[in-house]
Design an enzyme around this catalytic site. Structure first.
Site, PDB file in Angstrom:
ATOM      1  N   SER A 135       0.387  -1.271   0.098  1.00  0.00           N
ATOM      2  CA  SER A 135      -0.148   0.156   0.231  1.00  0.00           C
ATOM      3  C   SER A 135       0.647   1.721   0.187  1.00  0.00           C
ATOM      4  CB  SER A 135      -0.598  -0.107   0.906  1.00  0.00           C
ATOM      5  OG  SER A 135      -1.487   1.474   1.572  1.00  0.00           O
ATOM      6  N   TYR A 148      -2.362  -0.525  11.114  1.00  0.00           N
ATOM      7  CA  TYR A 148      -2.115  -0.966   9.213  1.00  0.00           C
ATOM      8  C   TYR A 148      -0.458  -0.571   8.764  1.00  0.00           C
ATOM      9  CZ  TYR A 148      -3.769  -1.188   4.040  1.00  0.00           C
ATOM     10  OH  TYR A 148      -4.013  -1.503   3.385  1.00  0.00           O
TER      11      TYR A 148
HETATM   12  P1  NAP Z   1     -12.006  -5.821   0.435  1.00  0.00           P
HETATM   13  O1  NAP Z   1     -12.252  -5.821  -0.875  1.00  0.00           O
HETATM   14  O2  NAP Z   1     -11.785  -5.554   2.068  1.00  0.00           O
HETATM   15  O3  NAP Z   1     -10.618  -7.248   0.482  1.00  0.00           O
HETATM   16  C1  NAP Z   1     -10.131  -7.964   1.270  1.00  0.00           C
HETATM   17  C2  NAP Z   1     -10.200  -9.317   1.237  1.00  0.00           C
HETATM   18  O4  NAP Z   1      -9.222 -10.141   1.781  1.00  0.00           O
HETATM   19  C3  NAP Z   1     -11.156  -9.792   0.823  1.00  0.00           C
HETATM   20  O5  NAP Z   1     -11.412 -10.944  -0.073  1.00  0.00           O
HETATM   21  C4  NAP Z   1     -11.278 -10.923   2.723  1.00  0.00           C
HETATM   22  O6  NAP Z   1     -12.211 -12.411   2.273  1.00  0.00           O
HETATM   23  C5  NAP Z   1      -9.875 -11.273   2.440  1.00  0.00           C
HETATM   24  N1  NAP Z   1      -9.204 -12.015   4.238  1.00  0.00           N
HETATM   25  C6  NAP Z   1      -9.227 -10.871   4.607  1.00  0.00           C
HETATM   26  N2  NAP Z   1      -8.961 -11.283   5.869  1.00  0.00           N
HETATM   27  C7  NAP Z   1      -8.547 -12.868   5.789  1.00  0.00           C
HETATM   28  C8  NAP Z   1      -8.203 -14.106   5.807  1.00  0.00           C
HETATM   29  N3  NAP Z   1      -7.011 -14.355   7.084  1.00  0.00           N
HETATM   30  N4  NAP Z   1      -7.685 -14.551   4.979  1.00  0.00           N
HETATM   31  C9  NAP Z   1      -8.045 -14.872   3.869  1.00  0.00           C
HETATM   32  N5  NAP Z   1      -8.739 -13.751   3.788  1.00  0.00           N
HETATM   33  C10 NAP Z   1      -9.002 -12.563   4.128  1.00  0.00           C
HETATM   34  O7  NAP Z   1      -9.829  -4.612   0.396  1.00  0.00           O
HETATM   35  P2  NAP Z   1      -9.261  -4.739  -1.424  1.00  0.00           P
HETATM   36  O8  NAP Z   1      -8.820  -3.519  -0.725  1.00  0.00           O
HETATM   37  O9  NAP Z   1      -9.577  -5.144  -2.110  1.00  0.00           O
HETATM   38  O10 NAP Z   1      -7.315  -5.138  -0.617  1.00  0.00           O
HETATM   39  C11 NAP Z   1      -6.771  -6.204  -0.668  1.00  0.00           C
HETATM   40  C12 NAP Z   1      -5.948  -6.063  -0.330  1.00  0.00           C
HETATM   41  O11 NAP Z   1      -5.844  -4.866  -1.122  1.00  0.00           O
HETATM   42  C13 NAP Z   1      -5.209  -5.524   1.320  1.00  0.00           C
HETATM   43  O12 NAP Z   1      -4.085  -6.573   1.369  1.00  0.00           O
HETATM   44  C14 NAP Z   1      -4.850  -4.445   1.540  1.00  0.00           C
HETATM   45  O13 NAP Z   1      -4.446  -4.003   2.875  1.00  0.00           O
HETATM   46  C15 NAP Z   1      -5.059  -3.843   0.167  1.00  0.00           C
HETATM   47  N6  NAP Z   1      -5.077  -2.329  -0.126  1.00  0.00           N
HETATM   48  C16 NAP Z   1      -6.450  -2.060  -0.703  1.00  0.00           C
HETATM   49  C17 NAP Z   1      -6.121  -0.288  -0.610  1.00  0.00           C
HETATM   50  C18 NAP Z   1      -7.850   0.200  -0.724  1.00  0.00           C
HETATM   51  O14 NAP Z   1      -8.109   1.170  -0.804  1.00  0.00           O
HETATM   52  N7  NAP Z   1      -8.739  -0.746  -1.275  1.00  0.00           N
HETATM   53  C19 NAP Z   1      -5.238   0.221  -0.845  1.00  0.00           C
HETATM   54  C20 NAP Z   1      -3.546  -0.528  -0.104  1.00  0.00           C
HETATM   55  C21 NAP Z   1      -3.715  -1.749  -0.269  1.00  0.00           C
HETATM   56  P3  NAP Z   1     -12.965 -12.851   3.193  1.00  0.00           P
HETATM   57  O15 NAP Z   1     -13.451 -11.922   4.375  1.00  0.00           O
HETATM   58  O16 NAP Z   1     -13.676 -13.603   3.033  1.00  0.00           O
HETATM   59  O17 NAP Z   1     -11.764 -13.762   3.332  1.00  0.00           O
END
Ligand code: NAP
Length: 248
Positions: A135, A148
């Site tokens: 991130s 975070y």
């Molecule tokens: P999201 O829509 O909330 O998706 C998060 C995913 O992670 C979900 O599929 C969730 O699935 C899974 N997850 C969480 N804890 C888990 C666990 N213990 N075991 C297995 N799966 C798990 O958010 P996203 O934005 O797509 O996030 C994906 C990645 O991008 C993350 O690492 C996040 O930190 C990073 N990121 C996001 C942003 C942003 O602004 N959205 C920016 C920078 C980085 P389940 O709940 O079904 O397990």
């Protein structure tokens, strides 16, 4: 019959992970997808043809069971599972939330990489590829974000260490560092509070999950001798993690 290349995506039930499954499947990969919400994965599999397997990256036993189901020929691992919880200052930090964030963003990534390393090493064809989803929080901080940002700083340290430890091996390591992406990220962070989650993106245009999934696909498709170390991708409206341009 020509075997499809095999990719594994964690956190595939939503957002960036789900979109990565879609793009990789369309590009001819056999995608194994893991997350805790198996019914969501099953719905995705119906649409894109990937293989859904329940996975909680916070659990060593769950990672063991998940990886047991995978073929030997894993070529791409996308360590995407994770996210943020809460926005409290350090003096009020919630210990359970911090443990959960470390478990998924940091230890989960390490568990998956450790479990699949032998396969990534022996079946490169011609190179394997590990993606760590960091991130802008991997190198920037903001008040209330310490739990975070510390996790994502750790992801940066792990990505760099992988490249050092795997130097000379046929495994590429790419860290993708997005700014704001509109997914379920903020909804999860704020415990399901829809109004608070949507206020994060008010008056600005965030990235989409497709924008980030495309960077993963593009990195895979570079020639085998090229390693994209790190890609920082922000919305035009975001100059720094806490500097957002918003329309009135
Ligand atoms: P999201 O829509 O909330 O998706 C998060 C995913 O992670 C979900 O599929 C969730 O699935 C899974 N997850 C969480 N804890 C888990 C666990 N213990 N075991 C297995 N799966 C798990 O958010 P996203 O934005 O797509 O996030 C994906 C990645 O991008 C993350 O690492 C996040 O930190 C990073 N990121 C996001 C942003 C942003 O602004 N959205 C920016 C920078 C980085 P389940 O709940 O079904 O397990």
């Amino acid at each position: 019959m020509i075997e499809k290349p095999v990719a594994v995506v964690t956190g595939a039930s939503s957002g960036i992970g789900a979109e990565t499954v879609r793009l990789l499947s369309e590009r001819g990969f056999q995608v194994f997808m893991g997350a805790r919400r198996i019914e969501r994965l099953q719905a995705l599999a119906q649409k894109y043809g990937g293989i859904p397997i329940a996975l909680d990256v916070s659990s060593t036993e769950s990672v063991r069971q998940f990886t047991q189901e995978l073929p030997d020929s894993v070529q791409v691992l996308v360590n995407n599972a994770g996210g943020a919880l809460g926005l409290e200052p350090i003096v009020n930090f919630d210990e359970n939330q911090w443990v959960e964030m470390y478990q998924s963003n940091v230890l989960g990534l390490a568990r998956m990489s450790k479990a699949l390393y032998p396969r990534l090493l022996t079946r490169p064809n011609p190179v394997s590829h590990v993606f760590n989803i960091g991130s802008v929080a991997s190198f920037e901080v903001y008040p209330g974000g310490a739990g975070y940002t510390a996790c994502k700083h750790a992801v940066r340290a792990i990505s760099e260490t992988m490249r050092l430890e795997w130097l000379g091996k046929p495994i590429r390591v790419t860290e993708i560092d997005p700014g704001f992406v509109e997914t379920e990220f903020s909804l999860v962070r704020f415990g399901g509070d829809i109004a608070r989650a949507s206020s994060v993106y008010a008056g600005m245009e965030p990235l989409t999950a497709t924008d980030i999934a495309e960077t993963i696909l593009w990195s895979i498709e570079r020639p085998p001798h090229v390693n994209i170390d790190c890609m920082v991708v922000r919305p035009l409206d975001q100059a720094r993690i806490d500097k957002i341009h918003r329309q009135a």
